[in-house]
Design an enzyme around this catalytic site. Structure first.
Site, PDB file in Angstrom:
ATOM      1  N   ASP A 110       0.857  -1.186   0.000  1.00  0.00           N
ATOM      2  CA  ASP A 110       0.000   0.000   0.000  1.00  0.00           C
ATOM      3  C   ASP A 110       0.893   1.235   0.000  1.00  0.00           C
ATOM      4  O   ASP A 110       2.121   1.128   0.023  1.00  0.00           O
ATOM      5  CB  ASP A 110      -0.936  -0.010   1.223  1.00  0.00           C
ATOM      6  CG  ASP A 110      -2.295   0.627   0.920  1.00  0.00           C
ATOM      7  OD1 ASP A 110      -2.306   1.688   0.263  1.00  0.00           O
ATOM      8  OD2 ASP A 110      -3.328   0.091   1.349  1.00  0.00           O
ATOM      9  N   HIS A 133     -12.940  -1.443  -8.590  1.00  0.00           N
ATOM     10  CA  HIS A 133     -14.201  -0.711  -8.739  1.00  0.00           C
ATOM     11  C   HIS A 133     -14.063   0.766  -8.378  1.00  0.00           C
ATOM     12  O   HIS A 133     -14.972   1.554  -8.625  1.00  0.00           O
ATOM     13  CB  HIS A 133     -15.329  -1.379  -7.938  1.00  0.00           C
ATOM     14  CG  HIS A 133     -15.287  -1.137  -6.464  1.00  0.00           C
ATOM     15  ND1 HIS A 133     -16.398  -1.269  -5.662  1.00  0.00           N
ATOM     16  CD2 HIS A 133     -14.268  -0.787  -5.626  1.00  0.00           C
ATOM     17  CE1 HIS A 133     -16.079  -1.018  -4.411  1.00  0.00           C
ATOM     18  NE2 HIS A 133     -14.785  -0.720  -4.360  1.00  0.00           N
TER      19      HIS A 133
END
Length: 317
Positions: free
Chosen positions: A179, A220
């Site tokens: 991340d 998404h």
């Protein structure tokens, strides 16, 4: 019998989550209708006197060209609500480069989340809670997906909730939580699992090499263009060692035939949220396939986790 009881419990939890989501997002119905009234969509369609092509409807509305891409998604939720019927399942229009949130406030959602500690914390807490639930179901129902792997990178893995569950259940898999540097800074070196570590970086620049790359509720959030960029980085990561691994995606597949109307409602609510706050969307299988093949992958397999509210997709180079 214990396994079946556990699986039934997980299924019930996911059904409960879908039920809560639908109540939480129910305001989208009224806001969508309000938008249709303000744009005079109902009168425009009625006065047309026959089924109206989506392209003609868009051309008839008092909106800027940059917002035209949002109309098909608005009409889809209004159709599900029963205000319109659709006689032709047209492909969606081209995407907008900015979300309505960014158009209105001049900053993307991710900028708000990085500068507003309360918003950022709430977002990460929500993702952690979701990962905790999804991890238990995925490991129970999709063991074959992870068995035989030597390494896995959880891209956008945050505090590592998903990776921790995988590392614990599959001790032979070396797990990397990948991340942004400021996200993983407080976790590096803190893992109790010997087969797990945290690495900071930019997923659009490079992803650590591994047999598999996990993208849970990541794609998404992004436009098709950005998704292709990211998937190409994923492909590079799983082929760096000369092997052909796989990308594991956990996301919604809109209109999955195994789903029910409640699940479709959840999907379209989420799609409207993605449309409003970020540049992403919830995708049909056709739209997913287009992303995969545009990124240079050759095949994929969809495994429904619970009807159509969430699916696991394996993508192969």
């Amino acid at each position: 019998m214990e396994s079946n009881d556990g699986e039934d419990h997980s299924q019930k939890l996911l059904l409960a989550q879908t039920h809560i989501w639908n109540h939480f997002f129910s305001f989208i119905n009224s806001m969508s209708l309000k938008c249709a009234i303000e744009l005079n969509i109902l009168d425009v369609v009625h006065n047309y006197g026959q089924p109206m092509p989506l392209s003609e409807l868009i051309a008839s509305l008092p909106i800027q060209p940059s917002k035209a891409a949002f109309v098909p998604r608005l009409m889809r939720i209004l159709t599900l609500s029963g205000f319109f019927s659709n006689q032709n399942d047209d492909d969606q229009q081209e995407e907008s480069n900015k979300s309505p949130l960014e158009m209105e406030h001049g900053r993307a959602f991710w900028e708000f989340a990085s500068h507003d500690q309360k918003l950022g914390n709430s977002f990460h807490e929500a993702m952690t809670s979701d990962s905790r639930l999804i991890a238990s179901v995925v490991i129970e129902k999709c063991k074959d997906t992870f068995e035989g792997l030597e390494s896995l990178v959880d891209v956008g893995g945050g505090n590592g909730t998903m990776a921790k569950a995988i590392a614990k259940s599959f001790p032979n898999v070396e797990c990397i939580v990948f991340d942004l540097p400021h996200v993983v800074a407080g976790f590096q070196g803190s893992s109790d699992n010997k087969n797990m570590k945290y690495v900071g970086g930019d997923m659009f620049e490079a992803i650590p090499s591994a047999d598999s790359v996990l993208l849970k509720c990541i794609l998404h959030n992004w436009s098709d263009e950005d998704c292709v960029k990211l998937l190409k980085k994923c492909k590079e990561a799983i082929m760096k060692k000369g092997k052909k691994g796989k990308v594991i995606i956990i996301d919604m597949v809109v209109g999955n035939e195994n789903g029910d109307n409640g699940s479709l409602e959840t999907q379209l609510y989420y799609d409207m949220a993605m449309m409003a706050f970020v540049t992403g969307k919830e995708r049909t299988e056709k739209e997913w396939a287009k992303l995969f093949f545009s990124s240079g992958f050759s095949n994929y397999k969809i495994i429904p986790i619970l009807m159509s509210s969430r699916s696991l997709i394996e993508v192969y180079p």
